[in-house]
Write an enzyme that holds these catalytic residues in place. Structure first.
Site, PDB file in Angstrom:
ATOM      1  N   ASN A   8     -34.280 -32.675  10.720  1.00 20.03           N
ATOM      2  CA  ASN A   8     -34.945 -33.929  11.082  1.00 20.03           C
ATOM      3  C   ASN A   8     -33.879 -34.873  11.645  1.00 20.03           C
ATOM      4  O   ASN A   8     -33.089 -35.434  10.895  1.00 20.03           O
ATOM      5  CB  ASN A   8     -35.616 -34.542   9.843  1.00 20.03           C
ATOM      6  N   TRP A   9     -33.897 -35.012  12.959  1.00 18.13           N
ATOM      7  CA  TRP A   9     -32.850 -35.816  13.600  1.00 18.13           C
ATOM      8  C   TRP A   9     -33.114 -37.318  13.526  1.00 18.13           C
ATOM      9  O   TRP A   9     -32.270 -38.120  13.922  1.00 18.13           O
ATOM     10  CB  TRP A   9     -32.706 -35.402  15.071  1.00 18.13           C
ATOM     11  N   LYS A  10     -34.316 -37.695  13.101  1.00 15.66           N
ATOM     12  CA  LYS A  10     -34.674 -39.127  13.041  1.00 15.66           C
ATOM     13  C   LYS A  10     -34.432 -39.753  14.426  1.00 15.66           C
ATOM     14  O   LYS A  10     -34.643 -39.072  15.430  1.00 15.66           O
ATOM     15  CB  LYS A  10     -33.899 -39.801  11.898  1.00 15.66           C
ATOM     16  N   HIS A  94     -43.081 -39.029   6.183  1.00 13.94           N
ATOM     17  CA  HIS A  94     -41.675 -39.153   5.767  1.00 13.94           C
ATOM     18  C   HIS A  94     -41.471 -40.492   5.062  1.00 13.94           C
ATOM     19  O   HIS A  94     -42.096 -41.490   5.423  1.00 13.94           O
ATOM     20  CB  HIS A  94     -40.751 -39.043   6.989  1.00 13.94           C
ATOM     21  N   GLU A  96     -39.240 -42.661   5.289  1.00 11.36           N
ATOM     22  CA  GLU A  96     -38.858 -43.783   6.165  1.00 11.36           C
ATOM     23  C   GLU A  96     -40.092 -44.380   6.840  1.00 11.36           C
ATOM     24  O   GLU A  96     -40.158 -45.585   7.078  1.00 11.36           O
ATOM     25  CB  GLU A  96     -37.814 -43.301   7.191  1.00 11.36           C
ATOM     26  N   GLU A 166     -38.839 -34.886  -1.055  1.00 12.01           N
ATOM     27  CA  GLU A 166     -37.656 -35.671  -0.691  1.00 12.01           C
ATOM     28  C   GLU A 166     -37.594 -36.923  -1.569  1.00 12.01           C
ATOM     29  O   GLU A 166     -38.237 -37.940  -1.247  1.00 12.01           O
ATOM     30  CB  GLU A 166     -37.737 -36.101   0.779  1.00 12.01           C
ATOM     31  N   GLY A 172     -29.972 -39.658   2.612  1.00 13.53           N
ATOM     32  CA  GLY A 172     -28.886 -40.344   3.296  1.00 13.53           C
ATOM     33  C   GLY A 172     -27.877 -40.997   2.365  1.00 13.53           C
ATOM     34  O   GLY A 172     -27.074 -41.821   2.800  1.00 13.53           O
ATOM     35  N   SER A 212     -29.821 -35.323   1.216  1.00 15.30           N
ATOM     36  CA  SER A 212     -28.384 -35.033   1.138  1.00 15.30           C
ATOM     37  C   SER A 212     -28.073 -33.538   1.026  1.00 15.30           C
ATOM     38  O   SER A 212     -27.148 -33.130   0.324  1.00 15.30           O
ATOM     39  CB  SER A 212     -27.739 -35.817  -0.017  1.00 15.30           C
ATOM     40  N   GLY A 233     -31.383 -34.024   7.100  1.00 15.68           N
ATOM     41  CA  GLY A 233     -31.135 -35.132   8.018  1.00 15.68           C
ATOM     42  C   GLY A 233     -29.724 -35.070   8.565  1.00 15.68           C
ATOM     43  O   GLY A 233     -29.417 -34.317   9.486  1.00 15.68           O
ATOM     44  N   GLY A 234     -28.820 -35.855   7.967  1.00 19.36           N
ATOM     45  CA  GLY A 234     -27.455 -36.016   8.467  1.00 19.36           C
ATOM     46  C   GLY A 234     -26.722 -34.725   8.830  1.00 19.36           C
ATOM     47  O   GLY A 234     -26.101 -34.643   9.891  1.00 19.36           O
TER      48      GLY A 234
END
Ligand code: 13P
Length: 255
Positions: A8-10, A94, A96, A166, A172, A212, A233-234
């Site tokens: 998930n690159w956001k 999600h 966010e 999640e 993050g 994470s 993500g990251g």
């Protein structure tokens, strides 16, 4: 069960950066054998990703969609528009979107139903905040989010889902859930599906852990009985670290 690892690159990467990432990942297609690995770029990079992934087993996902098929919904994207670019999966609900954009369970529910109707596989995200966790309310939050998002679904539709657990506090932050906590929450999700829809959908369902996740810890999650993959993500933003993560997951489950 086939592992599903999703990037998930956001709100990151241009079309050119996306194409470069895909080229780098494609240097070693063997890495993807036996796993479902997908990238979920921003909408604007989907055409570049689709082109760069032609003939690859790396799959394409989107990060959101609207539930209506067309109309006066400024700034929104429909399921049909995603399918048009070869998108197979769509992340829905999600944290966010829930916490920063105010997305509600009933909207997530409309999106899940619209995705399935358009043959897109939903990756439904659920998870508790730090405060809810401290108050011992994790299962209550999961029950509410699942109940809200899945209202009106038939049993065979429930089996088609990917559900990503999640925990909000792990996203993050570099502070992943422990394997034990992640397994407990994911087992609860499977139990919820079994009790509500029966054992077939519960056996078919794939549950991911997200928050994470990196190459160094993915192995400890994917070997757990209730976990069939990760939403990343990251650590998915660089082809090098994402490849290392996929490699570590393979090693942990396929030997
Ligand atoms: P991080 O892997 O950066 O914690 O993000 C997790 C996430 O939100 C994936 O959807």
């Amino acid at each position: 069960m086939k592992l599903i690892i999703a990037a998930n690159w956001k709100m990151n990467k241009t079309a050119a950066e996306t194409a470069a990432f895909c080229r780098e990942m494609r240097r070693d297609e063997k890495l993807l054998e036996g796993l479902d690995v997908l990238i979920c770029p921003p909408f604007t990079a989907l055409p570049a990703a689709a082109e760069a992934l032609e003939g690859s087993s790396l799959k394409l996902g989107a990060q959101n969609m609207h539930w209506e098929s067309e109309g006066a919904f400024t700034g929104e994207i429909s399921a049909g528009m995603l399918v048009d670019f070869g998108v197979e999966y769509v992340i829905l609900g999600h944290s966010e979107r829930r916490h920063l954009m105010g997305e509600k369970d009933n909207q997530v529910n409309l999106k899940v139903k619209a995705a399935l109707k358009n043959k897109l596989k939903p990756i439904l995200c659920v998870g508790e905040t730090e405060e809810e966790r401290i108050n011992g309310a994790t299962d209550i939050v999961l029950e509410k989010q699942l109940g809200g998002a899945l209202t009106g679904l038939a049993a065979e539709q429930a089996g088609e889902l990917v559900i990503a657990y999640e925990p909000v506090w792990a996203i993050g932050t570099g502070k992943a859930a422990t394997a034990d906590d992640a397994e407990k929450a994911c087992a609860y999700i499977i139990k919820y599906i079994r009790e509500k829809y029966g054992s077939d959908p519960a056996l078919q369902l794939r549950v991911q852990y997200g928050g994470s996740v990196k190459a160094e810890n993915i192995g400890s999650f994917v070997v757990l009985p209730s976990i069939s993959g990760a939403l990343v993500g990251g650590a998915s933003l660089e082809a090098g670290s994402f490849s290392a993560l996929v490699q570590a997951a393979r090693k942990a489950v396929l030997h």
